[in-house]
Design a protein around this motif. Structure first.
Motif, PDB file in Angstrom:
ATOM      1  N   GLY A 114       0.812  -1.209   0.000  1.00  0.00           N
ATOM      2  CA  GLY A 114       0.000   0.000   0.000  1.00  0.00           C
ATOM      3  C   GLY A 114       0.846   1.259   0.000  1.00  0.00           C
ATOM      4  O   GLY A 114       0.606   2.193  -0.773  1.00  0.00           O
ATOM      5  N   PHE A 141      -4.829   7.643   7.036  1.00  0.00           N
ATOM      6  CA  PHE A 141      -3.638   6.793   7.125  1.00  0.00           C
ATOM      7  C   PHE A 141      -3.296   6.339   5.716  1.00  0.00           C
ATOM      8  O   PHE A 141      -4.136   5.774   5.018  1.00  0.00           O
ATOM      9  CB  PHE A 141      -3.872   5.570   8.024  1.00  0.00           C
ATOM     10  CG  PHE A 141      -2.612   4.747   8.206  1.00  0.00           C
ATOM     11  CD1 PHE A 141      -1.737   5.005   9.258  1.00  0.00           C
ATOM     12  CD2 PHE A 141      -2.285   3.738   7.306  1.00  0.00           C
ATOM     13  CE1 PHE A 141      -0.556   4.277   9.412  1.00  0.00           C
ATOM     14  CE2 PHE A 141      -1.102   3.002   7.453  1.00  0.00           C
ATOM     15  CZ  PHE A 141      -0.242   3.269   8.513  1.00  0.00           C
ATOM     16  N   GLU A 198      -7.748   2.994   9.334  1.00  0.00           N
ATOM     17  CA  GLU A 198      -6.938   3.059  10.561  1.00  0.00           C
ATOM     18  C   GLU A 198      -7.406   4.204  11.459  1.00  0.00           C
ATOM     19  O   GLU A 198      -7.280   4.137  12.673  1.00  0.00           O
ATOM     20  CB  GLU A 198      -5.463   3.267  10.224  1.00  0.00           C
ATOM     21  CG  GLU A 198      -4.856   2.223   9.294  1.00  0.00           C
ATOM     22  CD  GLU A 198      -4.943   0.829   9.847  1.00  0.00           C
ATOM     23  OE1 GLU A 198      -4.529   0.619  10.989  1.00  0.00           O
ATOM     24  OE2 GLU A 198      -5.449  -0.048   9.124  1.00  0.00           O
ATOM     25  N   VAL A 228      -6.587   1.335  -0.566  1.00  0.00           N
ATOM     26  CA  VAL A 228      -5.726   0.233  -0.124  1.00  0.00           C
ATOM     27  C   VAL A 228      -6.514  -0.707   0.798  1.00  0.00           C
ATOM     28  O   VAL A 228      -6.433  -1.931   0.681  1.00  0.00           O
ATOM     29  CB  VAL A 228      -4.464   0.794   0.574  1.00  0.00           C
ATOM     30  CG1 VAL A 228      -3.724  -0.277   1.362  1.00  0.00           C
ATOM     31  CG2 VAL A 228      -3.538   1.423  -0.459  1.00  0.00           C
ATOM     32  N   LYS A 255      -3.503  -4.426  -0.133  1.00  0.00           N
ATOM     33  CA  LYS A 255      -4.141  -5.363   0.799  1.00  0.00           C
ATOM     34  C   LYS A 255      -4.790  -6.567   0.102  1.00  0.00           C
ATOM     35  O   LYS A 255      -4.101  -7.503  -0.247  1.00  0.00           O
ATOM     36  CB  LYS A 255      -5.131  -4.619   1.684  1.00  0.00           C
ATOM     37  CG  LYS A 255      -4.410  -3.720   2.710  1.00  0.00           C
ATOM     38  CD  LYS A 255      -5.281  -3.440   3.901  1.00  0.00           C
ATOM     39  CE  LYS A 255      -4.745  -2.333   4.801  1.00  0.00           C
ATOM     40  NZ  LYS A 255      -3.760  -2.787   5.774  1.00  0.00           N
TER      41      LYS A 255
HETATM   42  N1  PLP Z   1      -3.451   3.202   2.924  1.00  0.00           N
HETATM   43  C1  PLP Z   1      -4.401   2.708   3.723  1.00  0.00           C
HETATM   44  C2  PLP Z   1      -5.792   3.246   3.652  1.00  0.00           C
HETATM   45  C3  PLP Z   1      -4.083   1.701   4.642  1.00  0.00           C
HETATM   46  O1  PLP Z   1      -5.038   1.216   5.448  1.00  0.00           O
HETATM   47  C4  PLP Z   1      -2.753   1.206   4.681  1.00  0.00           C
HETATM   48  C5  PLP Z   1      -2.383   0.166   5.660  1.00  0.00           C
HETATM   49  O2  PLP Z   1      -3.041  -0.111   6.609  1.00  0.00           O
HETATM   50  C6  PLP Z   1      -1.807   1.752   3.812  1.00  0.00           C
HETATM   51  C7  PLP Z   1      -2.192   2.750   2.942  1.00  0.00           C
HETATM   52  C8  PLP Z   1      -0.399   1.244   3.820  1.00  0.00           C
HETATM   53  O3  PLP Z   1      -0.360  -0.036   3.279  1.00  0.00           O
HETATM   54  P1  PLP Z   1       0.867  -1.028   3.570  1.00  0.00           P
HETATM   55  O4  PLP Z   1       0.833  -1.380   5.010  1.00  0.00           O
HETATM   56  O5  PLP Z   1       0.625  -2.186   2.644  1.00  0.00           O
HETATM   57  O6  PLP Z   1       2.104  -0.297   3.196  1.00  0.00           O
END
Ligand code: PLP
Length: 395
Positions: A114, A141, A198, A228, A255
């Motif tokens: 992500g 997040f 998050e 994501v 994800k």
């Molecule tokens: N964007 C969102 C909305 C997320 O929930 C997350 C992770 O929880 C990310 C980006 C980051 O993803 P990653 O943990 O695969 O780097």
């Protein structure tokens, strides 16, 4: 195996990871060694109903036969192939993904997570607009690499690493007037989640999300959607943007995209400039292995009409949870599909621990929210078991 050696197995895995890991994970007391569907089994063979899906990645649960088959078949065939050379699995996946993306998203960059997808989208927006500014949202997040972290809101993630990338501002989520005021001439991108995950499981309103898209068009900034967490049926639609008819310039995915295999993607709309040769890249991104598993994931999602199933199960779950709002310590229950947040008037961590003791894996989303993010294939019986436990620990 007697009781002592059994409990020693789990304890020793936990102890080793605590000793040899980087130290920044709040490691819990259980070691999982096997999974099947929406169930997890610890090193002692104890069964758990999973309402965490490894933070949303295990969308098809564990050991799904279609994924196992795709992975093993492709591992025997060709595991790695740089994007400098074409590959059958990658070409087919790009075409199949393009087929299900909203109209207007024509090209895709494949990566591994992500945060990489966000990082790439921020770079593409800057290349396109030449503007350094980014507007993100409070409680948003977006990941933990320096660019994505600059868009992430929570101070506890950001402050230890300051100074971050300059030019980022945060406005209250779902506040269109604040966004309008922040969208000045040097802003090249607005980045939002359709449902903040998050940040406490907070669905955005259609008015805010559509308004954000329109404002971006008006002011020459790119509209970046971070799906994501919400992508690939989590909210009861293949992409959460379908709830509001949104048309982003950049759509970030990860994800659940490959059912648990590490993968991310950015889909690019027509307003994104042609990206010069060599301007970005990834050594691992779009490997035949990842693409083969992502193809099997997408095929399963479509064949089993998982979007409709999640919409159905999610609606049932909300009905089932609604009476919990009468419990004194419960402030509110929010969510969309199988992304559910139970906001408490106190910290959620002790309840999440009690749930684990009762054989249910749940997550936090900020300090006071208990989040349920089960594999999309979870059955009603399994969910009923989890909700009964939630009810009992909260009451
Ligand atoms: N964007 C969102 C909305 C997320 O929930 C997350 C992770 O929880 C990310 C980006 C980051 O993803 P990653 O943990 O695969 O780097």
């Amino acid at each position: 195996m007697n009781e002592t050696t059994r409990s020693n197995a789990s304890q020793s895995f936990v102890a080793t990871e605590r000793e040899l890991g980087p130290g920044f994970f709040a490691t819990r007391e259980v070691a999982f060694v096997r999974g099947a569907g929406a169930l997890l089994f610890d090193a002692e063979g104890r069964r758990y109903v999973d309402c965490g899906a490894a933070y949303g990645v295990a969308s098809l649960g564990y050991a799904h036969p279609a994924l196992v088959e795709a992975l093993t078949r492709q591992a025997r065939q060709l595991g790695s192939c740089t994007p400098v050379f074409a590959n059958d699995q990658r070409a087919r996946y790009l075409a199949e993904l393009r087929e299900v993306l909203p109209a207007g998203l024509e090209r895709m960059f494949l990566c591994n997570s992500g945060t990489e997808a966000i990082e790439a989208a921020l770079k593409f927006a800057r290349l396109t607009t030449g503007r350094p500014g980014v507007v993100a949202c409070m409680r948003g997040f977006h990941g933990r690499t320096l660019g994505a972290l600059s868009a992430t809101w929570d101070r506890k993630y950001r402050e230890p690493f300051a100074p971050l990338v300059p030019g980022f501002v945060h406005v209250p989520y779902d506040d269109l007037e604040a966004l309008r005021a922040a969208l000045t001439g040097d802003v090249g991108a607005v980045i939002v989640e359709v449902v903040q995950g998050e940040g406490g499981v907070r669905p955005g309103s259609a008015e805010f999300l559509r308004g954000a898209e329109e404002l971006c068009r008006e002011r020459g900034a790119l509209f970046v959607l971070d799906e994501v967490q919400t992508g690939f049926c989590r909210t009861g639609k293949l992409f959460a943007l379908e709830h509001h008819g949104l048309a982003p310039d950049l759509l970030c995915l990860a994800k659940g995209i490959a059912g648990g295999f590490p993968m991310g993607a950015v889909a690019l709309g027509a307003r994104v400039a042609a990206l010069p040769l060599g301007s970005h890249g990834s050594t691992f991104g779009g490997s035949p292995l990842a693409c083969a598993v992502a193809r099997a994931t997408l095929r399963t999602i479509l064949e089993e009409d998982l979007a409709a199933r999640v919409a159905d199960t999610g609606a049932w779950l909300f009905e089932r949870l609604r009476p919990l709002e009468r419990i004194e310590r419960v402030r509110e229950i929010r969510g969309l599909g199988l992304l559910v947040g139970i906001e408490l008037r106190e910290r959620s961590a002790p309840f999440i621990e009690r749930l684990l003791e009762r054989g249910v894996v749940a997550l936090a989303a900020g300090p006071t929210v208990l989040r349920l993010l089960p594999p999309l294939v979870i059955t009603r019986d399994e969910l009923e078991e989890a909700v009964t436990a939630v009810e009992e620990v909260l009451a």
